[in-house]
Design a protein around this motif. Structure first.
Motif, PDB file in Angstrom:
ATOM      1  N   ALA A   1      43.997  26.406  31.272  1.00 58.90           N
ATOM      2  CA  ALA A   1      43.455  25.458  32.129  1.00 58.90           C
ATOM      3  C   ALA A   1      44.341  24.994  33.063  1.00 58.90           C
ATOM      4  O   ALA A   1      45.421  24.196  32.662  1.00 58.90           O
ATOM      5  N   GLY A   2      44.064  25.285  34.514  1.00 60.98           N
ATOM      6  CA  GLY A   2      45.121  24.515  35.644  1.00 60.98           C
ATOM      7  C   GLY A   2      46.319  25.166  35.500  1.00 60.98           C
ATOM      8  O   GLY A   2      47.409  24.395  35.852  1.00 60.98           O
ATOM      9  N   ILE A   3      46.373  26.313  35.159  1.00 59.11           N
ATOM     10  CA  ILE A   3      47.680  27.317  35.154  1.00 59.11           C
ATOM     11  C   ILE A   3      47.447  28.357  36.327  1.00 59.11           C
ATOM     12  O   ILE A   3      46.307  29.131  36.144  1.00 59.11           O
ATOM     13  N   SER A   4      48.378  28.378  37.101  1.00 51.88           N
ATOM     14  CA  SER A   4      48.049  29.548  38.301  1.00 51.88           C
ATOM     15  C   SER A   4      48.468  31.018  37.769  1.00 51.88           C
ATOM     16  O   SER A   4      47.838  32.063  38.209  1.00 51.88           O
ATOM     17  N   GLY A   5      49.266  31.273  36.588  1.00 51.63           N
ATOM     18  CA  GLY A   5      49.527  32.472  36.224  1.00 51.63           C
ATOM     19  C   GLY A   5      50.901  33.069  36.742  1.00 51.63           C
ATOM     20  O   GLY A   5      50.641  34.195  37.030  1.00 51.63           O
ATOM     21  N   ALA A   6      51.797  32.554  36.844  1.00 56.48           N
ATOM     22  CA  ALA A   6      52.925  32.923  37.294  1.00 56.48           C
ATOM     23  C   ALA A   6      53.394  33.966  36.361  1.00 56.48           C
ATOM     24  O   ALA A   6      53.154  33.874  35.162  1.00 56.48           O
ATOM     25  N   ILE A   7      54.199  34.949  36.938  1.00 57.03           N
ATOM     26  CA  ILE A   7      54.915  35.921  35.967  1.00 57.03           C
ATOM     27  C   ILE A   7      55.166  35.366  34.820  1.00 57.03           C
ATOM     28  O   ILE A   7      55.233  36.278  33.816  1.00 57.03           O
ATOM     29  N   GLN A   8      56.223  34.437  34.715  1.00 56.18           N
ATOM     30  CA  GLN A   8      56.934  33.936  33.522  1.00 56.18           C
ATOM     31  C   GLN A   8      55.972  33.228  32.634  1.00 56.18           C
ATOM     32  O   GLN A   8      56.272  33.241  31.529  1.00 56.18           O
ATOM     33  N   HIS A   9      54.984  32.697  33.145  1.00 57.05           N
ATOM     34  CA  HIS A   9      53.884  32.329  32.275  1.00 57.05           C
ATOM     35  C   HIS A   9      53.149  33.657  31.299  1.00 57.05           C
ATOM     36  O   HIS A   9      52.984  33.677  30.135  1.00 57.05           O
ATOM     37  N   ARG A  10      52.572  34.502  32.234  1.00 57.80           N
ATOM     38  CA  ARG A  10      52.181  35.717  31.670  1.00 57.80           C
ATOM     39  C   ARG A  10      52.982  36.280  30.544  1.00 57.80           C
ATOM     40  O   ARG A  10      52.452  36.781  29.708  1.00 57.80           O
ATOM     41  N   ALA A  11      54.450  36.250  30.745  1.00 59.65           N
ATOM     42  CA  ALA A  11      55.263  36.963  29.913  1.00 59.65           C
ATOM     43  C   ALA A  11      54.847  36.362  28.274  1.00 59.65           C
ATOM     44  O   ALA A  11      55.378  37.109  27.395  1.00 59.65           O
ATOM     45  N   GLY A  12      54.346  35.224  28.253  1.00 57.32           N
ATOM     46  CA  GLY A  12      54.126  34.899  26.948  1.00 57.32           C
ATOM     47  C   GLY A  12      52.636  34.759  26.526  1.00 57.32           C
ATOM     48  O   GLY A  12      52.397  34.250  25.303  1.00 57.32           O
ATOM     49  N   MET A  13      51.874  35.298  27.272  1.00 57.79           N
ATOM     50  CA  MET A  13      50.408  35.162  26.908  1.00 57.79           C
ATOM     51  C   MET A  13      49.772  36.510  27.195  1.00 57.79           C
ATOM     52  O   MET A  13      48.576  36.777  26.872  1.00 57.79           O
ATOM     53  N   GLN A  14      50.257  37.334  27.864  1.00 59.98           N
ATOM     54  CA  GLN A  14      49.322  38.519  28.506  1.00 59.98           C
ATOM     55  C   GLN A  14      49.027  39.380  27.410  1.00 59.98           C
ATOM     56  O   GLN A  14      48.083  40.221  27.615  1.00 59.98           O
ATOM     57  N   THR A  15      49.510  39.249  26.169  1.00 59.20           N
ATOM     58  CA  THR A  15      49.006  40.130  25.151  1.00 59.20           C
ATOM     59  C   THR A  15      47.960  39.687  24.523  1.00 59.20           C
ATOM     60  O   THR A  15      47.345  40.048  23.181  1.00 59.20           O
ATOM     61  N   SER A  16      47.437  38.546  24.740  1.00 63.57           N
ATOM     62  CA  SER A  16      46.398  37.647  24.110  1.00 63.57           C
ATOM     63  C   SER A  16      45.055  38.679  24.121  1.00 63.57           C
ATOM     64  O   SER A  16      44.810  39.415  25.197  1.00 63.57           O
ATOM     65  N   LYS A  17      44.214  38.722  23.117  1.00 65.79           N
ATOM     66  CA  LYS A  17      43.035  39.540  23.018  1.00 65.79           C
ATOM     67  C   LYS A  17      41.814  39.223  24.083  1.00 65.79           C
ATOM     68  O   LYS A  17      41.441  40.177  24.808  1.00 65.79           O
ATOM     69  N   ASN A  18      41.578  37.954  24.191  1.00 67.99           N
ATOM     70  CA  ASN A  18      40.651  37.620  25.273  1.00 67.99           C
ATOM     71  C   ASN A  18      41.343  36.401  25.919  1.00 67.99           C
ATOM     72  O   ASN A  18      41.756  35.431  25.479  1.00 67.99           O
ATOM     73  N   ILE A  19      41.289  36.523  27.451  1.00 63.44           N
ATOM     74  CA  ILE A  19      41.952  35.364  28.020  1.00 63.44           C
ATOM     75  C   ILE A  19      40.880  34.672  28.893  1.00 63.44           C
ATOM     76  O   ILE A  19      40.112  35.490  29.819  1.00 63.44           O
TER      77      ILE A  19
END
Ligand code: FAD
Length: 315
Positions: free
Chosen positions: A260-278
């Motif tokens: 929520a209210g997160i742009s999705g910078a590559i460094q943020h993705r590095a910690g959550m992109q393997t989540s099953k549903n986003i």
């Protein structure tokens, strides 16, 4: 079969799920032997869970020095165990503390270390995430005993009955290990929420919250979720660093991740992109987080989150 040492991550008398994941990987290489550093009674209690996940032995090091000093005493212990037992590999959780312990022990034993592993093969080669998880590379330690730091949630822990036989370790760290003493431990107020890296659902807030995490926390509580935060929110002092998700924070891989209210910078993705549903909620329809999201809501989080919370609570 050769032994594989697994450094146990535990808190409040409970073995963390990440350790059970390490035991699952360790069984591919050899016979898992857990290394428990802490109170002897807690080590005995932990042995059941460790044995149920394949630990043949549980080495318990309970010298009070480990609780009094930061990582160097742990590193000395791990190095001594490696020298004595010559295991096929050493596995630790890729958290900041265990990674440092492993790195120091690797240096002491003239061994190589691989960090941020997401998969471990029977021959000790690992799949590693590099450049903020932009690439996966396969690597293998070429010198000494392989030390491998594995990201939490890289596999599902698989039960496997083993003896879990407790063995006390008599090794006493030297004075050289007593470099940084812990002078005060502040007790954290219990939130009642699940641990961030182990939670099945994570609701995270970013700069878009403007520092008001109430709506994020309300949705998290309605879902029984953990609360995460982007680095922008943490750097602004809005949420503790222990909740930061990303390259320089925690890696999470829940069933559901709400940004929520997160742009999705590559460094943020590095910690959550393997989540099953986003699920992403952002008022900018061009925010990069939508490229990753399975479900996106273009809107103001202060309107969307309370509606979602009400809907969940009404069920
Ligand atoms: P912004 O990028 O500012 O995005 C805020 C978003 O909120 C915007 O998309 C905006 O449209 C939206 N928004 C604003 N108001 C609302 C509203 N009312 N409702 C809905 N949406 C709204 N970042 C991490 O998160 N984790 C890390 O571990 C990390 N490590 C880093 C390591 C390095 C070496 C570097 C250089 C950077 C790192 N960063 C990390 C920082 C990263 O590059 C970004 O700066 C950061 O993730 C941005 O956080 P944000 O998405 O909350 O903020």
């Amino acid at each position: 079969m050769s032994e594989v040492l697994v450094l146990v991550d535990h808190a409040d008398g409970k073995v963390r799920k990440s350790t059970l994941e390490l035991l699952t990987f360790a069984r591919r290489i050899g016979t898992p032997v857990a290394v428990f550093v802490g109170d002897a009674a807690a080590g005995e209690a932990a042995a059941a869970a460790l044995g149920e996940h394949g630990a043949e032995k549980v080495l318990v090091a309970s010298d009070p020095v480990y609780g009094e000093y930061l990582v160097s005493a742990h590193a000395e212990l791990l190095a001594a165990l490696v020298q004595e037992r010559q295991p096929a590999a050493v596995l630790v959780t890729a958290g900041s503390e265990d990674r440092e312990i492993a790195a120091r022990a690797a240096i002491k034993t003239g061994s190589g270390i691989l960090t941020d592993a997401v998969d471990v093969a029977a021959d000790g080669s690992v799949s590693q995430q590099v450049f903020a998880a932009s690439y996966n590379v396969t690597s293998k330690v070429a010198q000494g005993v392989p030390f491998i730091a594995v990201k939490p949630n890289s596999t599902a822990p698989e039960p496997a009955a083993a003896a879990g036989a407790v063995e006390a370790v008599s090794f006493a760290p030297t004075d050289a290990a007593k470099t940084a003493r812990i002078v005060k431990v502040e007790e954290k107020a219990a939130s009642g929420r699940p641990n961030l890296t182990e939670a099945a659902i994570v609701v995270s807030g970013g700069r878009g919250t403007g520092g008001d995490f109430a709506a994020v926390e309300a949705l998290a509580d309605s879902l029984g979720a953990a609360v995460g935060a982007s680095r922008a929110a943490v750097d602004a002092g809005w949420y503790p660093h222990s909740h930061q998700v990303g390259q320089t924070g925690k890696a999470v891989s829940p069933q559901l991740y709400v940004a929520a209210g997160i742009s999705g910078a590559i460094q943020h993705r590095a910690g959550m992109q393997t989540s099953k549903n986003i699920v992403a909620i952002n008022k900018d329809d061009e925010a990069p987080i939508f490229e990753l999201a399975d479900f996106g809501v273009v809107g103001d989080l202060f309107q969307v989150l309370p509606q979602a919370t009400d809907a969940v609570n009404a069920r």
